[in-house]
Scaffold this motif. Structure first.
Motif: not given
Length: 148
Positions: A67-96
């Protein structure tokens, strides 16, 4: 729905009624694996004495790990769906984000390798069985019937 049947978005684990907050399930899974580890450290544990017991546990671990690969995919999807609202704690957000997506893919690949390895362990355990008690071995083979 009967009184004992829960809605699809609810589950009860260890007497705790949980909703669909994913971290609750992840916490429960982590606790279950911790408890399993404690059980398997004890050779006097009921249900932990034969190769068949190891086979059963390993089979369930294959299922959990699968079940882990699918769950990791869900986490990736969560971030991708909101990546415009995400900011890196350090450095460039796109690089992060690029590094994050690469790490998810690496973790999925590692999980798939682990699934395959656990599957091989499970298959090997399926070829093992508990040896007969020593007193049965001492008696040797059953005597051949005498012809009249």
């Amino acid at each position: 729905m009967t009184e004992t049947q829960l809605p699809d978005d609810m589950a009860a684990y260890g007497g705790i009624l949980m909703d669909t907050r994913p971290w609750l399930y992840a916490d429960t899974a982590a606790d279950a694996l911790r408890r399993l580890s404690l059980c398997t450290d004890n050779t006097d544990m009921e249900g932990w004495a034969t190769p068949e017991d190891g086979y059963r546990v390993t089979g369930h671990l294959v299922t959990v790990t699968a079940r882990l690969p699918e769950l990791l995919g869900g986490i990736e999807y969560l971030i991708a769906a909101h990546d415009q609202d995400v900011e890196a704690a350090e450095g460039d957000t796109q690089t992060a984000l690029t590094a994050f997506y690469a790490e998810v893919r690496a973790a999925q690949a590692a999980a798939k390798e682990t699934i395959a390895a656990l599957g091989r362990v499970h298959a090997r355990l399926g070829t093992l069985k508990e040896a007969p008690p020593a007193d049965e071995l001492d008696r040797g083979a059953d005597p051949q019937p005498q012809s009249l």
